[in-house]
Design a protein around this motif. Structure first.
Motif, mmCIF file in Angstrom:
data_model
loop_
_atom_site.group_PDB
_atom_site.id
_atom_site.type_symbol
_atom_site.label_atom_id
_atom_site.label_comp_id
_atom_site.label_asym_id
_atom_site.label_seq_id
_atom_site.Cartn_x
_atom_site.Cartn_y
_atom_site.Cartn_z
ATOM 1 N N GLY A 35 0.804 -1.216 0.000
ATOM 2 C CA GLY A 35 0.000 0.000 0.000
ATOM 3 C C GLY A 35 0.835 1.263 0.000
ATOM 4 N N THR A 36 1.977 1.229 0.684
ATOM 5 C CA THR A 36 2.823 2.425 0.697
ATOM 6 C C THR A 36 3.378 2.739 -0.689
ATOM 7 N N THR A 37 3.596 1.703 -1.506
ATOM 8 C CA THR A 37 4.171 1.952 -2.833
ATOM 9 C C THR A 37 3.182 2.615 -3.779
ATOM 10 N N THR A 38 1.912 2.598 -3.431
ATOM 11 C CA THR A 38 0.915 3.274 -4.265
ATOM 12 C C THR A 38 0.788 4.749 -3.903
ATOM 13 N N THR A 134 18.445 14.884 -17.177
ATOM 14 C CA THR A 134 18.975 14.133 -16.050
ATOM 15 C C THR A 134 20.060 14.950 -15.361
ATOM 16 N N GLY A 135 20.293 14.625 -14.105
ATOM 17 C CA GLY A 135 21.338 15.310 -13.352
ATOM 18 C C GLY A 135 20.973 16.724 -12.951
ATOM 19 N N SER A 136 19.703 17.045 -12.926
ATOM 20 C CA SER A 136 19.282 18.403 -12.574
ATOM 21 C C SER A 136 19.436 18.644 -11.080
ATOM 22 N N ASP A 137 19.781 19.863 -10.738
ATOM 23 C CA ASP A 137 19.925 20.244 -9.337
ATOM 24 C C ASP A 137 18.572 20.755 -8.847
ATOM 25 N N VAL A 138 17.790 19.846 -8.291
ATOM 26 C CA VAL A 138 16.444 20.191 -7.829
ATOM 27 C C VAL A 138 16.300 19.800 -6.367
ATOM 28 N N LYS A 139 15.251 20.283 -5.759
ATOM 29 C CA LYS A 139 14.961 19.959 -4.369
ATOM 30 C C LYS A 139 13.969 18.813 -4.323
ATOM 31 N N VAL A 140 14.263 17.822 -3.497
ATOM 32 C CA VAL A 140 13.412 16.645 -3.375
ATOM 33 C C VAL A 140 13.016 16.469 -1.911
ATOM 34 N N ASP A 141 11.724 16.440 -1.663
ATOM 35 C CA ASP A 141 11.204 16.199 -0.312
ATOM 36 C C ASP A 141 10.750 14.745 -0.190
ATOM 37 N N VAL A 142 11.003 14.161 0.962
ATOM 38 C CA VAL A 142 10.622 12.777 1.236
ATOM 39 C C VAL A 142 9.375 12.775 2.126
ATOM 40 N N THR A 143 8.370 12.032 1.719
ATOM 41 C CA THR A 143 7.152 11.925 2.521
ATOM 42 C C THR A 143 7.346 10.886 3.622
ATOM 43 N N VAL A 144 6.290 10.611 4.349
ATOM 44 C CA VAL A 144 6.367 9.669 5.462
ATOM 45 C C VAL A 144 6.296 8.216 5.005
ATOM 46 N N PHE A 145 5.878 7.967 3.779
ATOM 47 C CA PHE A 145 5.608 6.597 3.349
ATOM 48 C C PHE A 145 6.852 5.716 3.238
ATOM 49 N N PRO A 146 8.015 6.224 2.809
ATOM 50 C CA PRO A 146 9.203 5.359 2.859
ATOM 51 C C PRO A 146 9.535 4.879 4.264
ATOM 52 N N ALA A 147 9.358 5.758 5.255
ATOM 53 C CA ALA A 147 9.603 5.357 6.641
ATOM 54 C C ALA A 147 8.599 4.301 7.092
ATOM 55 N N LEU A 148 7.345 4.454 6.660
ATOM 56 C CA LEU A 148 6.342 3.447 6.988
ATOM 57 C C LEU A 148 6.688 2.108 6.353
ATOM 58 N N ALA A 149 7.240 2.132 5.154
ATOM 59 C CA ALA A 149 7.654 0.894 4.502
ATOM 60 C C ALA A 149 8.783 0.218 5.281
ATOM 61 N N VAL A 150 9.706 1.021 5.816
ATOM 62 C CA VAL A 150 10.786 0.466 6.632
ATOM 63 C C VAL A 150 10.233 -0.201 7.888
ATOM 64 N N VAL A 151 9.297 0.464 8.553
ATOM 65 C CA VAL A 151 8.702 -0.088 9.775
ATOM 66 C C VAL A 151 7.933 -1.367 9.464
ATOM 67 N N ALA A 152 7.100 -1.329 8.423
ATOM 68 C CA ALA A 152 6.314 -2.511 8.070
ATOM 69 C C ALA A 152 7.217 -3.655 7.618
#
Length: 215
Positions: A35-38, A134-152
Protein backbone atom coordinates in the motif's frame (compact mmCIF):
# COMPACT_ATOMS: atom_id res chain seq x y z
CA UNK A 1 -18.59 -43.84 32.96
CA UNK A 2 -20.40 -41.27 30.83
CA UNK A 3 -19.73 -38.57 33.40
CA UNK A 4 -15.95 -38.99 33.24
CA UNK A 5 -14.00 -36.02 31.93
CA UNK A 6 -11.20 -36.68 29.47
CA UNK A 7 -8.37 -34.18 29.70
CA UNK A 8 -6.54 -33.26 26.53
CA UNK A 9 -2.82 -34.04 26.54
CA UNK A 10 -2.02 -31.64 23.67
CA UNK A 11 -0.24 -28.43 24.75
CA UNK A 12 -2.18 -25.19 24.71
CA UNK A 13 -1.34 -23.04 21.70
CA UNK A 14 -0.13 -19.53 22.67
CA UNK A 15 -1.97 -16.69 21.03
CA UNK A 16 1.10 -15.55 19.08
CA UNK A 17 1.62 -19.08 17.72
CA UNK A 18 -1.87 -19.53 16.32
CA UNK A 19 -1.73 -20.17 12.60
CA UNK A 20 -4.56 -17.78 11.79
CA UNK A 21 -3.01 -14.99 13.88
CA UNK A 22 0.48 -15.27 12.43
CA UNK A 23 -0.58 -15.74 8.82
CA UNK A 24 -2.96 -12.79 9.10
CA UNK A 25 -0.21 -10.61 10.58
CA UNK A 26 2.23 -11.46 7.76
CA UNK A 27 -0.43 -10.86 5.12
CA UNK A 28 -1.45 -7.54 6.69
CA UNK A 29 2.15 -6.30 6.90
CA UNK A 30 2.88 -7.35 3.32
CA UNK A 31 -0.23 -5.53 2.14
CA UNK A 32 0.78 -2.51 4.19
CA UNK A 33 4.13 -2.40 2.41
CA UNK A 34 2.38 -2.79 -0.94
CA UNK A 35 0.00 0.00 0.00
CA UNK A 36 2.82 2.42 0.70
CA UNK A 37 4.17 1.95 -2.83
CA UNK A 38 0.92 3.27 -4.26
CA UNK A 39 1.42 6.56 -2.40
CA UNK A 40 3.76 9.48 -3.03
CA UNK A 41 7.23 8.88 -1.66
CA UNK A 42 9.03 11.87 -3.16
CA UNK A 43 8.02 15.38 -4.15
CA UNK A 44 10.39 16.99 -6.64
CA UNK A 45 10.35 20.79 -6.83
CA UNK A 46 11.47 21.71 -10.34
CA UNK A 47 13.21 24.97 -11.13
CA UNK A 48 11.26 26.74 -13.92
CA UNK A 49 14.30 28.85 -14.88
CA UNK A 50 16.28 25.68 -15.55
CA UNK A 51 13.65 23.27 -16.78
CA UNK A 52 10.98 25.51 -18.29
CA UNK A 53 7.51 26.60 -17.26
CA UNK A 54 5.90 23.52 -18.85
CA UNK A 55 7.18 21.24 -16.13
CA UNK A 56 6.66 23.61 -13.21
CA UNK A 57 3.94 22.80 -10.72
CA UNK A 58 2.99 24.27 -7.38
CA UNK A 59 2.69 20.79 -5.91
CA UNK A 60 5.91 19.58 -7.51
CA UNK A 61 6.52 16.36 -9.37
CA UNK A 62 5.12 13.55 -7.26
CA UNK A 63 6.94 10.21 -7.42
CA UNK A 64 5.14 7.11 -6.21
CA UNK A 65 6.92 4.42 -4.24
CA UNK A 66 6.51 1.94 -7.08
CA UNK A 67 8.72 4.26 -9.20
CA UNK A 68 11.11 5.41 -6.50
CA UNK A 69 11.82 1.84 -5.34
CA UNK A 70 10.61 -0.56 -8.00
CA UNK A 71 11.62 -3.72 -6.13
CA UNK A 72 9.50 -3.02 -3.05
CA UNK A 73 6.23 -3.81 -4.81
CA UNK A 74 7.46 -7.20 -6.04
CA UNK A 75 9.01 -8.10 -2.69
CA UNK A 76 5.76 -7.28 -0.87
CA UNK A 77 3.88 -9.67 -3.13
CA UNK A 78 6.50 -12.37 -2.54
CA UNK A 79 6.10 -11.97 1.23
CA UNK A 80 2.32 -12.10 0.92
CA UNK A 81 2.44 -15.33 -1.09
CA UNK A 82 4.93 -16.81 1.36
CA UNK A 83 2.76 -16.06 4.36
CA UNK A 84 -0.24 -17.75 2.75
CA UNK A 85 1.85 -20.75 1.70
CA UNK A 86 3.21 -21.20 5.22
CA UNK A 87 -0.27 -22.05 6.47
CA UNK A 88 -0.37 -25.27 4.41
CA UNK A 89 3.33 -26.12 4.17
CA UNK A 90 5.15 -28.93 5.93
CA UNK A 91 8.04 -28.56 8.36
CA UNK A 92 10.84 -28.40 5.77
CA UNK A 93 8.84 -26.14 3.46
CA UNK A 94 8.20 -23.73 6.33
CA UNK A 95 11.95 -23.24 6.75
CA UNK A 96 12.29 -22.37 3.08
CA UNK A 97 9.28 -20.04 3.18
CA UNK A 98 10.64 -18.32 6.29
CA UNK A 99 13.93 -17.61 4.52
CA UNK A 100 12.10 -16.22 1.48
CA UNK A 101 10.00 -13.88 3.62
CA UNK A 102 13.09 -12.76 5.55
CA UNK A 103 14.94 -12.00 2.32
CA UNK A 104 11.91 -10.12 0.99
CA UNK A 105 11.63 -8.11 4.22
CA UNK A 106 15.35 -7.29 4.14
CA UNK A 107 15.02 -6.15 0.53
CA UNK A 108 12.05 -3.94 1.39
CA UNK A 109 13.85 -2.27 4.29
CA UNK A 110 17.07 -1.71 2.34
CA UNK A 111 15.29 -0.33 -0.76
CA UNK A 112 13.19 2.09 1.28
CA UNK A 113 16.23 3.14 3.31
CA UNK A 114 18.14 3.94 0.10
CA UNK A 115 15.30 6.22 -1.00
CA UNK A 116 15.37 8.03 2.34
CA UNK A 117 19.16 8.36 2.26
CA UNK A 118 19.40 9.60 -1.34
CA UNK A 119 16.01 10.83 -2.58
CA UNK A 120 17.48 12.71 -5.53
CA UNK A 121 19.00 9.58 -7.01
CA UNK A 122 15.71 7.73 -6.51
CA UNK A 123 13.82 10.50 -8.31
CA UNK A 124 16.16 10.86 -11.28
CA UNK A 125 14.24 8.39 -13.41
CA UNK A 126 10.96 10.22 -12.89
CA UNK A 127 12.61 13.59 -13.47
CA UNK A 128 14.09 12.37 -16.75
CA UNK A 129 10.76 10.93 -17.86
CA UNK A 130 8.95 14.21 -17.09
CA UNK A 131 11.51 16.69 -18.40
CA UNK A 132 13.97 14.81 -20.56
CA UNK A 133 16.79 16.16 -18.41
CA UNK A 134 18.97 14.13 -16.05
CA UNK A 135 21.34 15.31 -13.35
CA UNK A 136 19.28 18.40 -12.57
CA UNK A 137 19.92 20.24 -9.34
CA UNK A 138 16.44 20.19 -7.83
CA UNK A 139 14.96 19.96 -4.37
CA UNK A 140 13.41 16.64 -3.37
CA UNK A 141 11.20 16.20 -0.31
CA UNK A 142 10.62 12.78 1.24
CA UNK A 143 7.15 11.93 2.52
CA UNK A 144 6.37 9.67 5.46
CA UNK A 145 5.61 6.60 3.35
CA UNK A 146 9.20 5.36 2.86
CA UNK A 147 9.60 5.36 6.64
CA UNK A 148 6.34 3.45 6.99
CA UNK A 149 7.65 0.89 4.50
CA UNK A 150 10.79 0.47 6.63
CA UNK A 151 8.70 -0.09 9.77
CA UNK A 152 6.31 -2.51 8.07
CA UNK A 153 9.21 -4.39 6.46
CA UNK A 154 10.97 -4.74 9.80
CA UNK A 155 7.83 -6.08 11.48
CA UNK A 156 7.34 -8.40 8.54
CA UNK A 157 10.78 -9.91 9.08
CA UNK A 158 10.15 -10.33 12.81
CA UNK A 159 6.83 -12.04 12.10
CA UNK A 160 8.56 -14.41 9.68
CA UNK A 161 10.96 -15.47 12.44
CA UNK A 162 7.97 -16.67 14.47
CA UNK A 163 6.91 -19.19 11.81
CA UNK A 164 9.46 -21.83 12.89
CA UNK A 165 8.65 -21.90 16.66
CA UNK A 166 4.95 -21.46 16.00
CA UNK A 167 4.95 -24.31 13.49
CA UNK A 168 5.51 -26.77 16.32
CA UNK A 169 1.95 -26.16 17.45
CA UNK A 170 0.42 -26.41 13.99
CA UNK A 171 -1.23 -29.64 12.94
CA UNK A 172 -0.19 -30.93 9.55
CA UNK A 173 -3.08 -31.13 7.13
CA UNK A 174 -1.37 -32.57 4.07
CA UNK A 175 -3.01 -35.47 2.24
CA UNK A 176 -0.08 -37.73 3.10
CA UNK A 177 -0.45 -37.11 6.83
CA UNK A 178 -4.21 -37.68 6.57
CA UNK A 179 -3.72 -40.96 4.72
CA UNK A 180 -1.14 -42.16 7.26
CA UNK A 181 -3.41 -41.27 10.18
CA UNK A 182 -6.32 -43.08 8.54
CA UNK A 183 -4.22 -46.22 7.93
CA UNK A 184 -3.03 -46.25 11.55
CA UNK A 185 -6.58 -45.84 12.86
CA UNK A 186 -7.84 -48.61 10.56
CA UNK A 187 -5.14 -51.01 11.68
CA UNK A 188 -5.90 -50.35 15.34
CA UNK A 189 -9.62 -50.88 14.81
CA UNK A 190 -9.02 -54.10 12.87
CA UNK A 191 -6.80 -55.44 15.64
CA UNK A 192 -9.36 -54.75 18.36
CA UNK A 193 -12.22 -56.32 16.39
CA UNK A 194 -10.33 -59.46 15.22
CA UNK A 195 -12.43 -62.69 15.54
CA UNK A 196 -11.47 -65.44 17.95
CA UNK A 197 -9.01 -67.93 16.49
CA UNK A 198 -9.20 -71.78 16.55
CA UNK A 199 -7.13 -71.93 19.75
CA UNK A 200 -9.75 -69.84 21.58
CA UNK A 201 -12.59 -72.11 20.37
CA UNK A 202 -10.77 -75.31 21.49
CA UNK A 203 -10.14 -73.81 24.91
CA UNK A 204 -13.86 -73.00 25.26
CA UNK A 205 -14.89 -76.61 24.39
CA UNK A 206 -12.43 -78.02 26.94
CA UNK A 207 -13.99 -75.87 29.64
CA UNK A 208 -17.50 -77.01 28.70
CA UNK A 209 -16.51 -80.71 28.76
CA UNK A 210 -15.10 -80.28 32.29
CA UNK A 211 -18.20 -78.43 33.41
CA UNK A 212 -16.32 -75.19 33.91
CA UNK A 213 -17.90 -71.82 33.34
CA UNK A 214 -16.85 -70.79 29.81
CA UNK A 215 -16.76 -67.19 30.91
Amino acid sequence: MSGATVKSTSPAVPRWARKSTLVLAIAALALAVFGTTTQTWLVVHLDPAQLGQAVNSQDGLQVQGSKAATTVTALALVALAGGLAASIAGRVARWIITMLILLAAAGIVSAAAVVIADPLAAAQGSIAAATGITGSDVKVDVTVFPALAVVAGTLLGLSALLIIPAGRYWKSRTKYDTAAAGSAAGSQAAGSAAPAGPADEIDSWDRLSRGDDPT
